[in-house]
Design a protein around this motif. Structure first.
Motif, PDB file in Angstrom:
ATOM      1  N   LEU A 294       0.825  -1.210   0.000  1.00 53.40           N
ATOM      2  CA  LEU A 294       0.000   0.000   0.000  1.00 53.40           C
ATOM      3  C   LEU A 294       0.861   1.263   0.000  1.00 53.40           C
ATOM      4  O   LEU A 294       0.485   2.277  -0.590  1.00 53.40           O
ATOM      5  CB  LEU A 294      -0.927  -0.015   1.218  1.00 53.40           C
ATOM      6  CG  LEU A 294      -1.998  -1.112   1.179  1.00 53.40           C
ATOM      7  CD1 LEU A 294      -2.655  -1.272   2.550  1.00 53.40           C
ATOM      8  CD2 LEU A 294      -3.048  -0.814   0.131  1.00 53.40           C
ATOM      9  N   MET A 304      -5.345   4.379  -0.347  1.00 54.19           N
ATOM     10  CA  MET A 304      -4.455   3.345   0.172  1.00 54.19           C
ATOM     11  C   MET A 304      -4.427   3.338   1.701  1.00 54.19           C
ATOM     12  O   MET A 304      -4.359   2.277   2.323  1.00 54.19           O
ATOM     13  CB  MET A 304      -3.039   3.528  -0.388  1.00 54.19           C
ATOM     14  CG  MET A 304      -2.933   3.361  -1.903  1.00 54.19           C
ATOM     15  SD  MET A 304      -3.561   1.772  -2.516  1.00 54.19           S
ATOM     16  CE  MET A 304      -5.200   2.223  -3.120  1.00 54.19           C
ATOM     17  N   THR A 307      -7.627   1.719   2.787  1.00 52.86           N
ATOM     18  CA  THR A 307      -7.517   0.280   2.559  1.00 52.86           C
ATOM     19  C   THR A 307      -6.695  -0.375   3.657  1.00 52.86           C
ATOM     20  O   THR A 307      -7.040  -1.454   4.157  1.00 52.86           O
ATOM     21  CB  THR A 307      -6.876  -0.002   1.185  1.00 52.86           C
ATOM     22  OG1 THR A 307      -7.658   0.604   0.151  1.00 52.86           O
ATOM     23  CG2 THR A 307      -6.784  -1.496   0.927  1.00 52.86           C
ATOM     24  N   ALA A 308      -5.601   0.279   4.065  1.00 55.88           N
ATOM     25  CA  ALA A 308      -4.777  -0.247   5.155  1.00 55.88           C
ATOM     26  C   ALA A 308      -5.582  -0.336   6.442  1.00 55.88           C
ATOM     27  O   ALA A 308      -5.522  -1.335   7.173  1.00 55.88           O
ATOM     28  CB  ALA A 308      -3.545   0.639   5.358  1.00 55.88           C
ATOM     29  N   VAL A 318       1.438   3.948   6.009  1.00 55.37           N
ATOM     30  CA  VAL A 318       1.111   4.092   4.586  1.00 55.37           C
ATOM     31  C   VAL A 318       0.946   5.563   4.213  1.00 55.37           C
ATOM     32  O   VAL A 318       1.520   6.038   3.226  1.00 55.37           O
ATOM     33  CB  VAL A 318      -0.171   3.309   4.240  1.00 55.37           C
ATOM     34  CG1 VAL A 318      -0.653   3.648   2.828  1.00 55.37           C
ATOM     35  CG2 VAL A 318       0.073   1.807   4.362  1.00 55.37           C
TER      36      VAL A 318
END
Length: 342
Positions: A294, A304, A307-308, A318
């Protein structure tokens, strides 16, 4: 800006988020609205539109959401990653630019447009660079839209369904990870938004980065923020996804022809290279592979980091590393572009 177009756009986007959430698709409240609005524009006569301030509100809220994932360990933990990450992300940027030069040499696009279009930077920042260097901003927009959409659909699915030894698949929600602070901290959220807004013309992606750093720094110093309801962060993702769907046009992508295909292949290739380099970064620094993927994904700081947060990565790491890459691109590439054009 017609009110009817605005409410139609949001009404079309809403079932997209609901469906993708029901299907357990990664970052559903971003991807769902993107897909539904893009295809509605292509297959119907919909003239999409969104409320301009809604995008800014979404960016601030998402910056706050990422900032709330910071802990006292965040700034200490990124130290060992800085040199390896800088080396690897610089190599990715260099490969992207070389590919752009190759496309310009054997394709129909000019060198300036190819260089700016191949750079893994933020869409709005690269459009600004293109305009300042007199490139074809319309093509740059198309090329970066392809890259962003490729990253949005490939990377979240990869980190969600891939096999990562030692990686956790469950992460606490932002609300659960924040100390139960008092109401007195609520004005600090407003201060964070004000700082991001005032410096938006000076700092790239300021509406995300500055609230993120402001909230993150205070939280790491021990300020117990009053937790905002999770529905606000879901709303922010929905607003951002709807905005992205509004800006993407399948007709424009198709009209770009062979050059568009070349840049799509480049985008997918850079995603693959980024995944490969993530394993190198993980081996070099002991960072878990999911977080490394990511952090090295070519673009999409907000997406991203979210998403992490949803898949067991380290959103603070990230976002911090993606911010470093964004600043490298915005500050150094315009100078490099001028050198490469001569």
């Amino acid at each position: 800006m017609k009110a009817s177009n605005i409410w139609k756009t949001y009404l079309i986007a809403l079932p997209g988020g609901l469906l993708f959430d029901f299907l357990n698709i990664p970052i559903p409240w971003i991807l769902g609205p993107v897909v539904f609005v893009v295809f509605a524009k292509y297959f119907t006569t919909l003239e999409s539109d969104t409320v301009p301030v809604a995008k800014n509100i979404a960016f601030v809220l998402l910056g706050v959401q990422i900032g709330l994932t910071f802990s006292a360990e965040t700034f200490r933990s990124i130290g060992p990653y800085l040199f390896p990450y800088t080396i690897l992300t610089s190599a990715m940027i260099a490969l992207s630019l070389l590919a752009g030069l190759y496309i310009a040499t054997f394709g129909t696009v000019d060198k300036t447009t190819a260089l700016v279009g191949s750079s893994p930077g933020g869409l709005s920042a690269m459009i600004a660079v293109s305009e300042s260097m007199k490139g074809n901003s319309a093509l740059v927009t198309i090329f970066h839209t392809l890259r962003l959409i490729s990253v949005l659909f490939i990377i979240p699915f990869y980190v969600t369904h891939g096999t990562f030894d030692g990686s956790s698949t469950v992460v606490a929600s932002v609300k659960g990870g924040v100390n139960q602070g008092s109401y007195y901290t609520l004005p600090l959220y407003v201060v964070a938004a004000f700082i991001g807004w005032k410096l938006r013309d000076w700092i790239p992606a300021s509406l995300v980065i500055l609230p993120m750093l402001f909230i993150g720094s205070l939280q790491t110093s021990g300020v117990p923020f009053y937790p905002l309801p999770d529905v606000l962060f879901t709303l922010a993702q929905f607003l951002l996804g709807t905005y992205l769907g509004h800006t993407v046009s399948l007709r424009e992508v198709i009209s770009a022809g062979k050059t568009c295909i070349a840049f799509f292949v480049l985008a997918v290739s850079m995603i693959g290279i980024g995944i490969g380099m993530a394993f190198v970064l993980s081996w070099w620094t002991t960072m878990d592979v999911k977080t490394a993927v990511l952090a090295l994904a070519p673009g999409g700081l907000v997406e991203m980091a979210i998403t992490a947060e949803q898949t067991g990565g380290e959103p603070a790491i990230v976002s911090s590393l993606q911010t470093i890459r964004l600043l490298m691109i915005v500050l150094l590439l315009p100078w490099l572009f001028k050198k490469l054009r001569t």
